[in-house]
Design a protein around this motif. Structure first.
Motif, mmCIF file in Angstrom:
data_model
loop_
_atom_site.group_PDB
_atom_site.id
_atom_site.type_symbol
_atom_site.label_atom_id
_atom_site.label_comp_id
_atom_site.label_asym_id
_atom_site.label_seq_id
_atom_site.Cartn_x
_atom_site.Cartn_y
_atom_site.Cartn_z
ATOM 1 N N VAL A 240 39.472 55.077 39.348
ATOM 2 C CA VAL A 240 39.536 54.177 40.499
ATOM 3 C C VAL A 240 40.580 53.091 40.234
ATOM 4 O O VAL A 240 40.482 52.362 39.245
ATOM 5 C CB VAL A 240 38.164 53.521 40.759
ATOM 6 N N PRO A 241 41.594 52.955 41.095
ATOM 7 C CA PRO A 241 42.588 51.881 40.903
ATOM 8 C C PRO A 241 41.995 50.522 41.240
ATOM 9 O O PRO A 241 40.936 50.419 41.874
ATOM 10 C CB PRO A 241 43.707 52.261 41.873
ATOM 11 N N GLY A 242 42.691 49.451 40.834
ATOM 12 C CA GLY A 242 42.244 48.101 41.154
ATOM 13 C C GLY A 242 42.273 47.840 42.646
ATOM 14 O O GLY A 242 43.151 48.325 43.372
ATOM 15 N N ASP A 243 41.311 47.055 43.117
ATOM 16 C CA ASP A 243 41.129 46.829 44.549
ATOM 17 C C ASP A 243 42.173 45.847 45.079
ATOM 18 O O ASP A 243 42.208 44.689 44.657
ATOM 19 C CB ASP A 243 39.729 46.261 44.795
ATOM 20 N N PRO A 244 43.033 46.275 46.024
ATOM 21 C CA PRO A 244 44.017 45.338 46.585
ATOM 22 C C PRO A 244 43.368 44.169 47.309
ATOM 23 O O PRO A 244 43.953 43.085 47.391
ATOM 24 C CB PRO A 244 44.851 46.209 47.532
ATOM 25 N N SER A 245 42.160 44.357 47.824
ATOM 26 C CA SER A 245 41.471 43.247 48.495
ATOM 27 C C SER A 245 41.036 42.181 47.493
ATOM 28 O O SER A 245 40.950 41.002 47.838
ATOM 29 C CB SER A 245 40.255 43.756 49.279
ATOM 30 N N SER A 246 40.754 42.585 46.255
ATOM 31 C CA SER A 246 40.445 41.610 45.207
ATOM 32 C C SER A 246 41.721 40.986 44.651
ATOM 33 O O SER A 246 41.774 39.784 44.374
ATOM 34 C CB SER A 246 39.656 42.285 44.080
ATOM 35 N N ALA A 247 42.772 41.806 44.504
ATOM 36 C CA ALA A 247 44.061 41.280 44.040
ATOM 37 C C ALA A 247 44.622 40.253 45.016
ATOM 38 O O ALA A 247 45.389 39.357 44.623
ATOM 39 C CB ALA A 247 45.052 42.428 43.855
ATOM 40 N N ALA A 248 44.234 40.349 46.290
ATOM 41 C CA ALA A 248 44.762 39.458 47.324
ATOM 42 C C ALA A 248 44.561 37.990 46.970
ATOM 43 O O ALA A 248 45.442 37.151 47.235
ATOM 44 C CB ALA A 248 44.082 39.761 48.660
ATOM 45 N N PHE A 249 43.419 37.656 46.366
ATOM 46 C CA PHE A 249 43.146 36.247 46.056
ATOM 47 C C PHE A 249 44.149 35.707 45.045
ATOM 48 O O PHE A 249 44.612 34.569 45.157
ATOM 49 C CB PHE A 249 41.706 36.097 45.556
ATOM 50 N N TRP A 250 44.509 36.536 44.062
ATOM 51 C CA TRP A 250 45.464 36.086 43.037
ATOM 52 C C TRP A 250 46.896 36.121 43.572
ATOM 53 O O TRP A 250 47.732 35.325 43.147
ATOM 54 C CB TRP A 250 45.313 36.935 41.777
ATOM 55 N N MET A 251 47.185 37.027 44.496
ATOM 56 C CA MET A 251 48.512 37.022 45.125
ATOM 57 C C MET A 251 48.751 35.695 45.830
ATOM 58 O O MET A 251 49.837 35.108 45.732
ATOM 59 C CB MET A 251 48.639 38.185 46.123
ATOM 60 N N VAL A 252 47.741 35.212 46.539
ATOM 61 C CA VAL A 252 47.882 33.943 47.249
ATOM 62 C C VAL A 252 47.829 32.776 46.272
ATOM 63 O O VAL A 252 48.648 31.852 46.344
ATOM 64 C CB VAL A 252 46.807 33.813 48.350
ATOM 65 N N ALA A 253 46.894 32.804 45.318
ATOM 66 C CA ALA A 253 46.780 31.704 44.360
ATOM 67 C C ALA A 253 48.077 31.517 43.585
ATOM 68 O O ALA A 253 48.582 30.400 43.435
ATOM 69 C CB ALA A 253 45.620 31.958 43.407
#
Length: 441
Positions: A240-253
């Motif tokens: 299972v790859p990493g969840d882009p919806s979870s990565a979204a928070f760090w992309m914005v942060a």
């Protein structure tokens, strides 16, 4: 699966964020990996499964219907399936906790099996309408008795053999599409879903990977997805790859906190999930892809995110299906951009774990950000990169994405931001606060 007592948390300004991290496994793929493995004949192995409350609710439901599901010491999940058509009558209600995905997809599975299941959930899930799934599954022959407003708790009595249908999605919804396709797995003949607006395609990719006879073709009004029923699924090994919806928070942060430079490893970049990445780049975000690769049929890369000056945009409405879960944190990014960002086309946010449009307007206004609420989104006046005033108290509304988005807003606020309850974060991202601490150290 009720939540624990409320867990309030106060977030203070961060000097900078730096380091590497790996987000949990993709939630959408994790749900589907468990369900299809439970319908295969033989043992499937799943690595990188998201071990949040939502996915564990799916695992518990599949166990209740006969599948053997075990997790070993190396965090590899082994699933012995019952075969398509082999689901057993559960002895008690299926508690879906806070998981709308579990509920809607499992309703599809049960609809074409000769069993009866009662679906229950927490207060948040019980407020979410299920009518858009009830309608097509009823056409296939399922007998569904729901609470007023088409809500949980509901009882679903499956029909076997069910009736194959051709169904045009009235709204863009990967969950409704998937529910119909999963019901079609055990339905004789060919079940078709017509999708006028493309949505995330994890179900199609994974069904084909497990050996289902499935085709995706262009049609006069959109994609036509056809599945031949009475399938025999073959066990698989899934990473299972990493969840882009979870990565979204760090992309914005990483984009809004000055001086930040972070790498998010192993992020799934399925084209139907990259709307936020597209929108942030339109705003001027500095996000680069490293080590692009294919893992388990899904495109994956590491994302390097560095602080950048963001500019307001009008978010193209056609991006909505590919970032519907990321709108709350997109609204946060807009709060730090130069100018007024208009993000519309997201009616679906009204019927998520909370009314995410209203909840994010309240969140931003409580912390000094001027915004206008539309029926399908928000217009937000940004600070031009300066900290937002902060100092507000946020009501997370039992919604994990509202809670985490509010945390990101607090990282670049003049005064601390308090969230009334961050317990829901465990539904999708149990390690969120530990990783935030690591990036802030």
């Amino acid at each position: 699966m009720p939540h624990a007592l409320p867990q309030p948390r106060t977030i203070a300004h961060a000097e900078r964020l730096s380091g590497r991290l790996r987000v949990p496994g993709d939630k959408s793929i994790s749900h589907r990996a468990l369900m299809l493995s439970a319908l295969a004949v033989g043992e499937s192995r799943v690595e990188g499964l998201l071990e949040g409350e939502d996915v564990l609710a799916t695992a518990a439901a599949m166990r209740a219907m006969g599948a053997e599901i075990m997790r070993d010491e190396e965090c590899i999940w082994r699933i012995h399936g019952v075969g398509v058509g082999g689901l057993l009558q559960p002895t008690g209600a299926l508690d879906m906790g806070n998981s709308g995905t579990s509920t809607r997809l499992l309703m599809g599975l049960v609809a074409s099996h000769p069993i009866t299941a009662t679906f229950t959930g927490d207060a948040s899930l019980s407020g979410r309408p299920m009518g858009r799934v009830i309608e097509p599954l009823s056409r296939m022959g399922a007998d569904i008795t729901a609470s007023p407003g088409g809500r949980l708790p509901l009882m679903l009595r499956g029909l076997c053999p069910a009736v194959p249908i051709e169904y045009t999605l009235p709204v863009a919804s990967a969950q409704v599409k998937s529910a119909v396709l999963l019901a079609g797995l055990n339905t004789p003949g060919i079940t078709r879903v017509i999708e006028p607006v493309p949505t995330r395609d994890h179900s199609e990719r994974m069904l084909a990977g497990f050996g289902a006879e499935l085709t995706v073709e262009p049609g006069p009004i959109g994609r036509v997805i056809s599945i031949r029923g009475e399938a025999e699924l073959k066990p698989q090994q899934i990473v299972v790859p990493g969840d882009p919806s979870s990565a979204a928070f760090w992309m914005v942060a990483g984009s809004v906190v000055p001086g930040s430079d972070i790498v998010i490893e192993n992020v799934g970049l399925n084209p139907t999930r990259t709307g936020l990445l597209t929108a942030l780049r339109m705003m001027g975000a500095d996000i680069t892809e490293q080590d692009a690769r294919i893992v388990g049929g899904e495109p994956v890369a590491d994302l390097r995110v560095r602080h950048a000056a963001l500019s307001a945009i009008e978010v193209p409405p056609d991006l909505a299906p590919s970032m519907i879960d990321e709108y709350p944190v997109l609204f946060v990014s807009a709060a730090f951009a130069s100018g007024r960002t208009v993000a519309r086309g997201a009616h679906e946010l009204r019927v998520k774990e909370s009314d995410r449009i209203a909840a994010m307007r309240a969140t931003l206004e409580a912390n000094g950000v001027a915004c206008i609420e539309h029926e399908d989104g928000l217009s937000i006046e940004g600070t031009g990169g300066d900290p937002i005033p902060g100092g507000g108290v946020v009501a997370s509304k039992l919604d994990h994405r509202i809670a985490m988005s509010s945390v990101i807003a607090g990282l670049h606020a003049a005064r601390p931001v308090t969230i009334d309850d961050v317990a829901p974060v465990a539904t999708s991202y149990p390690s969120f606060f530990d990783q935030l601490e690591g990036l802030s150290a």
